[in-house]
Write a protein that holds these residues in place. Sequence first.
Motif, PDB file in Angstrom:
ATOM      1  N   SER A 154      45.952  32.166  44.320  1.00  0.00           N
ATOM      2  CA  SER A 154      45.934  33.193  43.272  1.00  0.00           C
ATOM      3  C   SER A 154      44.791  32.997  42.290  1.00  0.00           C
ATOM      4  O   SER A 154      44.353  33.955  41.645  1.00  0.00           O
ATOM      5  N   ARG A 155      44.283  31.763  42.178  1.00  0.00           N
ATOM      6  CA  ARG A 155      43.201  31.493  41.241  1.00  0.00           C
ATOM      7  C   ARG A 155      41.818  31.615  41.879  1.00  0.00           C
ATOM      8  O   ARG A 155      40.807  31.357  41.229  1.00  0.00           O
ATOM      9  N   THR A 156      41.761  32.004  43.139  1.00  0.00           N
ATOM     10  CA  THR A 156      40.463  32.162  43.805  1.00  0.00           C
ATOM     11  C   THR A 156      39.866  33.535  43.567  1.00  0.00           C
ATOM     12  O   THR A 156      38.755  33.803  44.031  1.00  0.00           O
ATOM     13  N   GLN A 157      40.580  34.389  42.845  1.00  0.00           N
ATOM     14  CA  GLN A 157      40.207  35.790  42.767  1.00  0.00           C
ATOM     15  C   GLN A 157      39.796  36.227  41.370  1.00  0.00           C
ATOM     16  O   GLN A 157      40.257  35.689  40.373  1.00  0.00           O
ATOM     17  N   HIS A 158      38.933  37.241  41.357  1.00  0.00           N
ATOM     18  CA  HIS A 158      38.612  37.972  40.137  1.00  0.00           C
ATOM     19  C   HIS A 158      38.663  39.454  40.479  1.00  0.00           C
ATOM     20  O   HIS A 158      38.005  39.905  41.428  1.00  0.00           O
ATOM     21  N   ALA A 164      36.246  32.143  45.878  1.00  0.00           N
ATOM     22  CA  ALA A 164      36.291  30.695  46.100  1.00  0.00           C
ATOM     23  C   ALA A 164      37.250  30.378  47.241  1.00  0.00           C
ATOM     24  O   ALA A 164      38.277  31.048  47.394  1.00  0.00           O
ATOM     25  N   ILE A 165      36.912  29.356  48.007  1.00  0.00           N
ATOM     26  CA  ILE A 165      37.780  28.858  49.068  1.00  0.00           C
ATOM     27  C   ILE A 165      38.079  27.393  48.761  1.00  0.00           C
ATOM     28  O   ILE A 165      37.179  26.552  48.787  1.00  0.00           O
ATOM     29  N   PRO A 166      39.325  27.065  48.465  1.00  0.00           N
ATOM     30  CA  PRO A 166      39.655  25.695  48.030  1.00  0.00           C
ATOM     31  C   PRO A 166      39.487  24.663  49.146  1.00  0.00           C
ATOM     32  O   PRO A 166      39.900  24.890  50.289  1.00  0.00           O
TER      33      PRO A 166
END
Length: 453
Positions: A154-158, A164-166
């Motif tokens: 959920s935090r990879t998006q804007h 971003a890919i963790p």
Amino acid sequence: MFTRFSASPPAPAPGAAPDLTRRRLLRNGTAAAGALLAAGPLSGCASPAAADDSALSVWDLFQGGDGMLMDDMIKAVSKGPQGFEVERTILDWGPSYYTKLAMSAAGGRASDVAIMHLSRLAGYAPGGLLDPFDLELLAEFGVSQKDFAPAVWSRTQHDGTVYAIPLDVHPFIVFYDKEAADKAGLLDSAGELAPMGSPEALLDAGKALAKATGQKGILFGHVTDTAQTWRQFAAFYAQTGATFTLPDGGPPQIDVDAAVRVVTFMQQLFDGRTNPNNLDYNGAMAGFLGGRGGMIMLGEWELPTLKKSGIPLGAARFPQVFEKPGVYTDSHSFVLPHQENPDPARRRQAHRYVAEMVKQSLTWASAGHIPAYQPVLAEPEYAALDPQSSYADAGEVAVLDPPNWFAGAASNFQNRMCQPLQAALLGNTSAEKAVRQMVREADTLLRQPNPVA
């Protein structure tokens, strides 16, 4: 410095654009990008322009043991007929890394791939400093959203777009001396640290560990540190179910009563008697390594150092003592720094590289990091890692910094939150005053203009 890895390189990309300079950055009207943090020195080990244009250029901030593991992973994906040719640039961790990354992206002459803490994404994606990932292309290479814990993904998006890919989840956890914990009656039937479940249980655990060691119970180094008390506070605060949000323009949204409850508990936990309240980071490490405490609150990245000590070492997810689970964490993630007119074939290679690297994260896990790519967590080899597998579920309840341009790893926000928290633990201010100061500091930061808005 940069390191080159090659095997069966891909076809050369078109010629590189001219080097980015301060003057050009200013002329383009994007100098503010470099102010995402306090400006650091702009000299680096190498720049993408120094690399062979046929190689995939990657930037990261991994040195020491992590740096060697990253070398191993790159070597692994550079083998065989489909291997990559990689120019790896290693830069110093901290504000200077993010300044350089911002300036190179603002000028459109960045590396093909870079590492970024996921907590810093909000300072880069909204301002056009990153390019989005093509999820269909990643899926073609065997990596998709379902392979990651929702709390991290959920935090990879804007604005609904993935930037971003963790690679990992690196949480704030507890390490403990298994013999001391067993003597203190804190282990379950499997020999692992039993759940705490309440503030009182953790307080009692500290007393039992102090009795078992004949020294102190729980160690925590925070004095003069710019992140430690924030990590601890953020974990406990999230466990109350309250949220800490930083809407642009302010004011900060924080449940003051929950925050005071947490800080009051932190003061009780580190009372200066059972559990010392005045240790710096190195002092806490030395105390645990020297047997002067039964447990220590640290980031998992200290695992390699602790394993060398010979202590019968255990590790566990950060204890849940309030109403809901929550573990403060961050994530080293792959990003695509903005490039002007990127070559499609080269961008395709960048996606394939990211996909292959996350699949190599069992190697990365040897240093303590939790692979973000969950198929690796399901491998028997990961389950056999001790004590890494004992806190593998931390990613499912991950809590990161509030998403705002000035927050995240190595940020001034963390430093400014730590100062009143440190004062409270040292007995120099009350919990109520510390929380009010945190709110004022957050409000001051929110009143500053976003340099890339």
